[in-house]
Design an enzyme around this catalytic site. Structure first.
Site, mmCIF file in Angstrom:
data_model
loop_
_atom_site.group_PDB
_atom_site.id
_atom_site.type_symbol
_atom_site.label_atom_id
_atom_site.label_comp_id
_atom_site.label_asym_id
_atom_site.label_seq_id
_atom_site.Cartn_x
_atom_site.Cartn_y
_atom_site.Cartn_z
ATOM 1 C CE LYS A 1 -1.385 -5.260 54.531
ATOM 2 N NZ LYS A 1 -1.042 -4.394 55.662
ATOM 3 C CE LYS B 1 -11.385 1.360 51.754
ATOM 4 N NZ LYS B 1 -10.616 0.204 52.199
ATOM 5 C CD GLU C 1 -4.258 5.465 54.639
ATOM 6 O OE1 GLU C 1 -3.357 4.625 54.468
ATOM 7 O OE2 GLU C 1 -5.192 5.627 53.831
ATOM 8 C CD GLU D 1 -10.921 3.184 45.218
ATOM 9 O OE1 GLU D 1 -10.829 2.024 45.705
ATOM 10 O OE2 GLU D 1 -11.241 4.172 45.893
ATOM 11 N N GLY E 1 0.201 -0.470 54.168
ATOM 12 C CA GLY E 1 0.175 -0.013 52.777
ATOM 13 C C GLY E 1 1.094 1.182 52.532
ATOM 14 N NE ARG E 2 -0.446 4.961 57.387
ATOM 15 C CZ ARG E 2 -1.441 4.144 57.704
ATOM 16 N NH1 ARG E 2 -2.130 3.524 56.772
ATOM 17 N NH2 ARG E 2 -1.752 3.928 58.977
ATOM 18 C CG HIS F 1 6.934 32.145 40.793
ATOM 19 N ND1 HIS F 1 7.193 33.470 40.541
ATOM 20 C CD2 HIS F 1 8.134 31.522 40.887
ATOM 21 C CE1 HIS F 1 8.505 33.646 40.460
ATOM 22 N NE2 HIS F 1 9.102 32.479 40.665
HETATM 23 O O1 F6P Z 1 -6.797 4.106 51.795
HETATM 24 C C1 F6P Z 1 -6.937 2.928 52.514
HETATM 25 C C2 F6P Z 1 -5.950 1.884 52.084
HETATM 26 O O2 F6P Z 1 -6.234 0.750 52.824
HETATM 27 C C3 F6P Z 1 -4.499 2.306 52.233
HETATM 28 O O3 F6P Z 1 -4.035 2.191 53.525
HETATM 29 C C4 F6P Z 1 -3.846 1.404 51.262
HETATM 30 O O4 F6P Z 1 -2.549 1.821 50.968
HETATM 31 C C5 F6P Z 1 -4.809 1.504 50.106
HETATM 32 O O5 F6P Z 1 -6.078 1.561 50.702
HETATM 33 C C6 F6P Z 1 -4.728 0.408 49.091
HETATM 34 O O6 F6P Z 1 -4.983 -0.829 49.659
HETATM 35 P P1 F6P Z 1 -4.607 -2.162 48.895
HETATM 36 O O7 F6P Z 1 -3.135 -2.190 48.704
HETATM 37 O O8 F6P Z 1 -5.092 -3.266 49.788
HETATM 38 O O9 F6P Z 1 -5.326 -2.157 47.577
#
Ligand code: F6P
Length: 543
Positions: free
Chosen positions: A208, A507, A356, A214, A270-271, A387
């Protein structure tokens, strides 16, 4: 809408005293008192059947929970969300994932602009892209067809796509291979591309913000991998990278042509984004028609949530039951147990959606809550969990409400598998609710010293969700069911389910520690003594 603190509201107080009256009741007694309970405490909408009879509730409990929803202004909050009000007050944003599944022609206005045409423009662009990949029309830099699609994203930009891919694998194009890279751990990337030909590989960089550490680290590694494999020609990027983002500037900076970018908007959390362009890999996997069926499913559940009376409203009932256990029984967790292998990532997906969203302790008015908010969600597909951890649910000391999710039909009818699977699901819910008394254990001739060990107290509550078969439309309904249940809980707790400030601190600290790990010189460390010592030890061990 009530402005009173939640714990001062009349329905809350009534629930508190009601809880002390009913907490001791056993599900055995509740079922014995009402032979019709298993039929009565059920609700059905858009092909999803919810049996909530195995919950520790009476008619009075339900009446009070519904009154709580009315008192806390749930109706107004639902209307505000669907209308596009800026209910995400800490980020001053509308919350309109429901607009992602609005039909063409519906009007939803944000900041003076109808957002629905743009939603369909992106969907159409996604569809034409997906068709080109699936038909083999889109060729890689060397003229080879794309055979591997790798989504790089994390959180909502990963969990929705990977969950949906796994859930709908039966409908996917088996000539294409899909991988999902999320972790910044290089093992994740290395294993995803192992044995793949860069000339046949397309990366979907899903973020987003397009700034997530990452995802950007993995995206740069992917870029190097492609360039290395294709002779270093930068023009290869256009054929092997597309982006899904709200941030065109950052996409351009990365080197992806914005013609190959699929947009979405800040009013999609995002979620809550798996049905936005973040679902591009899903659409490539299952095709545009199936993706649209997924959206239809979401929309049906949206309409149900928006219009059904609360007493028959699936997400409202589930949300209120979650509040009942979390706040009055002090239950800390909810187990989500899909009896469907295709839903193996559904619990992981729900963890972000629920935790979240409702893992908050400050109300919309900025006050610290004095009640429990979002529970810990976890689970595994049945029968594997049986199990493993079911022992604790049956005989442990924690009360763990369970959501069983099952389907009447299997997509792979082989022998007796499906009946055996479903028999297990029904049996587990029955065993949890009714247990086995000491008398029953004795009557089986059990040695007296073993009797206490073999007693099942029962009275462990569960919901059973039953649908016909896992298909795109049903998946949409199921996800929307949980989205709106989360919303219901957030509304009762008066918190904002749509921000996620809690992920920030870690972060920021990581950004400070990265150079301390990478520096050739011994860094001066100013953390606490534990963190300092761990960094020092890591540096020594890493030499
Ligand atoms: O974990 C924090 C967060 O902002 C989530 O809400 C989001 O889904 C994720 O990081 C990834 O964010 P982006 O889509 O901006 O890379």
């Amino acid at each position: 809408m009530s402005t009173k603190p939640l714990t001062d509201s009349p329905a809350w107080k009534a629930l508190q005293s009601h809880h002390s009256e009913v907490a001791g009741l056993h599900l055995r007694e509740l079922f014995a008192a009402d032979p019709g309970r298993g039929d009565n405490l059920t609700a059905e909408a858009c092909g999803i059947f919810l049996d909530y009879s195995k919950n520790r509730v009476t008619d009075k409990t339900l009446e009070l929970l519904l009154r709580l929803a009315e008192e806390r202004g749930l109706r107004e909050r639902i209307d505000a969300m669907f209308r596009g009000d800026k209910i995400n007050i800490t980020e001053n944003r509308a919350v309109l994932h429901t607009a992602l599944r609005a039909p063409r022609g519906q009007k939803i206005v944000v900041d003076g602009e109808d957002v629905v045409p743009a939603v369909h423009e992106v969907l159409d662009k996604m569809a034409s892209f997906a068709d080109r990949i699936r038909s083999g029309q889109w060729l890689g830099h060397t003229g080879k067809k794309i055979r591997n699609v790798i989504n790089i994203g994390i959180g909502g930009s990963d969990l929705g796509p990977v969950m949906a891919y796994e859930a709908l694998k039966f409908y996917s194009d088996r000539a294409l291979r899909f991988e999902f890279v999320s972790n910044v751990d290089s093992d994740d990337f290395a294993e995803a591309v192992h044995g793949l030909d860069p000339a046949e590989t397309l990366f979907v960089i899903s973020s987003k913000t397009f700034t997530t550490l990452e995802t950007m680290t993995n995206a740069h590694t992917a870029r190097e991998w492609v360039l290395r494999g294709l002779g270093g020609d930068e023009s290869a990027i256009a054929k092997h990278f597309v982006a899904v983002s709200t941030n065109a500037e950052k996409v351009r900076e990365f080197g992806i042509d914005t013609a190959n970018m699929f947009g979405f908007w800040d009013w999609v959390g995002g979620r809550y984004s798996m049905d936005s362009a973040i679902g591009l890999s899903t659409m490539v996997a299952v095709g545009p028609a199936n993706f649209r069926a997924l959206l239809d499913g979401f929309r049906e559940m949206d309409e149900h949530f928006r219009t059904a009376p609360f007493g028959q409203n699936l997400p409202v009932i589930m949300g209120l039951l979650a509040v009942w256990y979390g706040d009055f029984f002090d239950a800390q967790t909810v187990a989500v147990l899909p009896y469907e292998q295709y839903l193996k990532r559904f619990p992981a997906y729900l963890q972000q959606l629920t935790m979240e969203s409702n893992g908050k302790s400050i109300t919309l008015d900025g006050q610290h809550v004095d009640y429990n908010t979002g529970a810990i969600y976890w689970g595994e597909p049945g029968t594997n969990g049986q199990h493993s951890f079911y022992q604790l649910i049956h005989q442990g000391t924690h009360l763990i409400p369970c959501d069983f999710i099952g389907f009447a039909k299997t997509l792979n009818p082989i022998g007796r598998h499906h009946d055996i699977l479903m028999a297990n699901m029904f049996a587990q819910a029955e065993a949890l609710a009714f247990g086995k008394t000491a008398e029953e254990v004795r009557a089986e001739g059990t040695r007296e010293d073993l009797v206490p060990h073999r007693v099942f107290e029962g009275n462990r509550p569960s919901n059973t969700i039953l649908a016909e078969v896992v298909d795109p439309k049903t998946l949409g309904k199921l996800v929307a069911l949980y989205e709106h249940s989360v919303f219901t809980q957030g509304a009762i707790w008066n918190i904002n389910p749509f921000d996620q400030w809690g992920v920030e601190l870690g972060k920021v600290l990581a950004q400070r520690i990265i150079p301390e790990l990478e520096s050739r010189e011994v860094p001066t460390l100013n953390h606490d003594s534990s963190t300092n010592a761990l960094i020092t030890r890591y540096r020594r061990m890493n030499q």
